[in-house]
Write a protein that holds these residues in place. Structure first.
Motif, PDB file in Angstrom:
ATOM      1  N   LYS A  50       0.850  -1.284  -0.052  1.00  0.00           N
ATOM      2  CA  LYS A  50      -0.033   0.038  -0.074  1.00  0.00           C
ATOM      3  C   LYS A  50       1.105   1.329   0.055  1.00  0.00           C
ATOM      4  CE  LYS A  50      -3.702   2.135   2.557  1.00  0.00           C
ATOM      5  NZ  LYS A  50      -4.634   2.070   3.571  1.00  0.00           N
ATOM      6  N   CYS A  51       0.604   2.295  -0.864  1.00  0.00           N
ATOM      7  CA  CYS A  51       1.443   3.484  -1.076  1.00  0.00           C
ATOM      8  C   CYS A  51       0.629   4.543  -0.993  1.00  0.00           C
ATOM      9  CB  CYS A  51       2.362   3.257  -2.421  1.00  0.00           C
ATOM     10  SG  CYS A  51       3.246   1.831  -2.626  1.00  0.00           S
ATOM     11  N   THR A  52       1.093   5.782  -0.663  1.00  0.00           N
ATOM     12  CA  THR A  52       0.398   6.952  -0.623  1.00  0.00           C
ATOM     13  C   THR A  52       1.415   8.032  -1.165  1.00  0.00           C
ATOM     14  OG1 THR A  52      -0.909   6.411   1.306  1.00  0.00           O
ATOM     15  CG2 THR A  52      -0.888   8.652   0.823  1.00  0.00           C
ATOM     16  N   GLU A  54       1.406  12.413  -1.695  1.00  0.00           N
ATOM     17  CA  GLU A  54       0.919  13.410  -1.441  1.00  0.00           C
ATOM     18  C   GLU A  54       1.653  14.583  -1.898  1.00  0.00           C
ATOM     19  OE1 GLU A  54      -0.549  15.793   2.696  1.00  0.00           O
ATOM     20  OE2 GLU A  54       0.404  13.960   2.882  1.00  0.00           O
ATOM     21  N   SER A  87      -3.863  14.198  -2.660  1.00  0.00           N
ATOM     22  CA  SER A  87      -3.226  13.046  -2.082  1.00  0.00           C
ATOM     23  C   SER A  87      -3.692  11.870  -2.688  1.00  0.00           C
ATOM     24  CB  SER A  87      -3.744  13.094  -0.356  1.00  0.00           C
ATOM     25  OG  SER A  87      -3.061  11.775   0.038  1.00  0.00           O
ATOM     26  N   THR A  89      -3.976   7.357  -2.800  1.00  0.00           N
ATOM     27  CA  THR A  89      -3.499   6.077  -2.060  1.00  0.00           C
ATOM     28  C   THR A  89      -3.729   5.065  -3.047  1.00  0.00           C
ATOM     29  OG1 THR A  89      -3.707   6.971   0.089  1.00  0.00           O
ATOM     30  CG2 THR A  89      -3.740   4.522  -0.033  1.00  0.00           C
ATOM     31  N   GLU A 122       3.023   0.184   5.139  1.00  0.00           N
ATOM     32  CA  GLU A 122       2.487   0.526   6.395  1.00  0.00           C
ATOM     33  C   GLU A 122       3.424   0.308   7.380  1.00  0.00           C
ATOM     34  OE1 GLU A 122      -1.309  -1.362   6.923  1.00  0.00           O
ATOM     35  OE2 GLU A 122      -2.209  -0.141   5.340  1.00  0.00           O
TER      36      GLU A 122
END
Length: 216
Positions: A50-52, A54, A87, A89, A122
């Motif tokens: 999982k990547c985000t 921003e 942002s 995700t 995470e």
């Protein structure tokens, strides 16, 4: 080898915090994006991570930039035009190198300053046995609460620094415009004053000439 200025090994609790902080990768960069330019970044990501992403434009023009995110196959996962901040995700669908680019090609003379934070994965549990069935001890619960509070403080400080930098840039830009406007007004007043002097001088000169002719 211990770092310079250290007084010995880290306490066990601080060591756990340091290991937990290093487990999840995060790239936090502020860079200059010239006009008519494009800057791309690459990140190797494993499937299922999982990547985000921003980002926020701090200075320049209308504080907007184009952003594009692609997977290893070149499929566009995210694309926005002239965004000030946003942002996004996502979860990596396959292993490979993911690319995200910031473009200022639509601007002809204004460069931008862009900040982005790209988090990969995470945060792992603070304690290896945090997901166990039994309840955490009072000390462990306090450590988890402090850890979460510190992460929130870091996020708030980052956003406040960005707002402060953006506000300072706007204030400096406004100050420059006011200075130029004041200089322009001063030049106009000077030109009008000089024009009035020459106009009055020519008026009295014509009047004197007319009086002389009548008297003669």
């Amino acid at each position: 080898m211990s770092p310079r200025g250290s007084r010995g090994p880290l306490p066990p609790l601080l060591l756990v915090w340091a290991l937990a902080a290093c487990a999840a990768r995060a790239s936090e960069i502020t860079f200059e994006l010239p006009d008519n330019a494009k800057q791309c970044f690459y990140e190797e990501i494993a499937q299922g991570t999982k990547c985000t992403l921003e980002f926020q434009v701090i200075t320049g023009g209308h504080y907007d930039v184009d952003c594009r995110l692609e997977d290893p196959d070149g499929i566009v996962l995210y694309k926005e035009m002239k965004k000030q901040y946003d942002s996004f995700t996502f979860t990596a669908s396959r292993n490979g190198t993911y690319k995200f680019c910031f473009s200022n090609e639509f601007s002809t003379f204004t460069h931008k300053t862009v900040y982005f934070d790209f988090q990969v994965g995470e945060d792992p549990p603070l304690f290896p046995s945090e997901n166990r069935v039994t309840a955490l001890t009072q000390m462990e619960s306090a450590c988890v609460s402090i850890h979460e509070a510190l992460k929130s403080v870091i996020d708030y400080q980052t956003h406040f620094r960005l707002r402060e930098a953006q506000g300072r840039s706007r204030a400096e830009d406004l100050n420059t415009r006011v200075a130029y406007w004041s200089i322009g007004e001063a030049i106009i007043l000077l030109v009008v004053s000089v024009g009035q002097v020459f106009l009055l001088k020519s008026f009295f000169s014509d009047k004197r000439t007319t009086t002389t002719r009548v008297g003669s």
